[in-house]
Design an enzyme around this catalytic site. Structure first.
Site, mmCIF file in Angstrom:
data_model
loop_
_atom_site.group_PDB
_atom_site.id
_atom_site.type_symbol
_atom_site.label_atom_id
_atom_site.label_comp_id
_atom_site.label_asym_id
_atom_site.label_seq_id
_atom_site.Cartn_x
_atom_site.Cartn_y
_atom_site.Cartn_z
ATOM 1 N N HIS A 123 0.922 5.115 1.297
ATOM 2 C CA HIS A 123 0.233 5.939 2.281
ATOM 3 C C HIS A 123 0.873 7.319 2.322
ATOM 4 O O HIS A 123 2.108 7.427 2.387
ATOM 5 C CB HIS A 123 0.318 5.285 3.667
ATOM 6 C CG HIS A 123 -0.386 6.072 4.726
ATOM 7 N ND1 HIS A 123 -1.762 6.105 4.844
ATOM 8 C CD2 HIS A 123 0.089 6.877 5.716
ATOM 9 C CE1 HIS A 123 -2.096 6.882 5.855
ATOM 10 N NE2 HIS A 123 -0.996 7.372 6.410
ATOM 11 N N ASP A 172 -2.430 0.703 8.212
ATOM 12 C CA ASP A 172 -1.239 1.489 7.883
ATOM 13 C C ASP A 172 -0.073 1.146 8.816
ATOM 14 O O ASP A 172 0.808 1.977 9.056
ATOM 15 C CB ASP A 172 -1.531 2.998 7.954
ATOM 16 C CG ASP A 172 -2.605 3.419 6.972
ATOM 17 O OD1 ASP A 172 -2.679 2.836 5.881
ATOM 18 O OD2 ASP A 172 -3.383 4.334 7.298
ATOM 19 N N SER A 202 4.879 6.835 2.193
ATOM 20 C CA SER A 202 5.509 5.551 2.502
ATOM 21 C C SER A 202 4.838 4.439 1.717
ATOM 22 O O SER A 202 3.619 4.465 1.505
ATOM 23 C CB SER A 202 5.370 5.225 3.992
ATOM 24 O OG SER A 202 5.826 6.273 4.819
ATOM 25 N N ASN A 223 0.846 -1.184 0.000
ATOM 26 C CA ASN A 223 0.000 0.000 0.000
ATOM 27 C C ASN A 223 0.883 1.236 0.000
ATOM 28 O O ASN A 223 1.971 1.235 0.582
ATOM 29 C CB ASN A 223 -0.874 0.010 1.263
ATOM 30 C CG ASN A 223 -1.736 1.259 1.373
ATOM 31 O OD1 ASN A 223 -2.485 1.599 0.459
ATOM 32 N ND2 ASN A 223 -1.632 1.943 2.507
#
Length: 215
Positions: free
Chosen positions: A114, A150, A141, A112
């Site tokens: 973020h 996260d 990130s 992912n």
């Protein structure tokens, strides 16, 4: 899992504009080590779907509002993802909290991006919160996805200076431009086999990293 041409097949999940998806499309077309097999959105009005269609990438829409609960949605989502047989799932602005069963199904092969320097500002409204906190640096990130929101192991980051006259939108745009560099880089590392997650530790180029790579 690779294709006959040696490229890693990936699936990208989106919910909105898809500018990070566009960065991946561009990188894949410019001798990237990966190919985008499919793009899936939980919103039929996501502008990123048009980006995928323009690049002749198959798209799917799975409206989360059509399911009784989060688990049912995640089951349907996993079926669609697996139909593309990806080696990596990339969350690029996908605005859904995922169940533990779903995350564990893709353990070590889902990342992912973020918009903060994790672990700072997990969750939403990261740019606003960075300005309110008065930090001098902000950024983005890329991390492996775990069942902590996260909170998975961070692979790499980009940093931008926060300016005295920054608004939320101006700061967001400056971070986003750097995101477009960061995400394809990390996907290429994974596609090359130089990036792995082993026992919750990120390994890059054959060695464990003790801190996120600064790009």
């Amino acid at each position: 899992m690779t294709q006959a041409d040696g490229k890693l097949p990936i699936v990208v999940l989106i919910s909105g504009n898809g500018s990070n998806l566009q960065a991946l499309i561009d990188a894949a077309q410019q001798d990237g080590r990966f190919v985008i097999r499919g793009v899936i959105s939980n919103r039929s009005d996501a502008a990123g779907l048009a980006r995928a269609n323009d690049a002749h990438i198959p798209t799917r829409v799975i409206e989360h509002t059509q399911f009784a609960d989060r688990a049912a949605f995640d089951e349907a989502l996993a079926r669609e993802i697996d139909s593309f047989e990806p080696g990596l799932v990339v969350l690029a602005g996908f605005m859904r909290i995922l169940t533990s069963d779903f995350v564990n199904h893709y353990a070590g092969r889902m990342i992912n991006i973020h918009p903060s320097l994790l672990p700072a500002f997990q969750g939403l409204h990261t740019h606003r919160r960075a300005l309110e906190a008065g930090v001098s640096e902000h950024g983005a990130s890329v991390h492996f996805v775990t069942d902590e929101l996260d909170g998975g192991p961070v692979v790499a980051q980009v940093r931008v200076a926060v300016r005295a006259d920054d608004s939320e939108s101006v700061l967001a745009e400056r971070v986003l431009q750097r995101e477009h560099e960061l995400l394809p880089q990390v996907v290429n590392w994974f596609a090359e086999g130089t990036l792995q997650l082993r026992d919750h530790t990120v390994w890059l180029h054959g060695s464990p990293i003790t801190a996120p790579v600064q790009c």
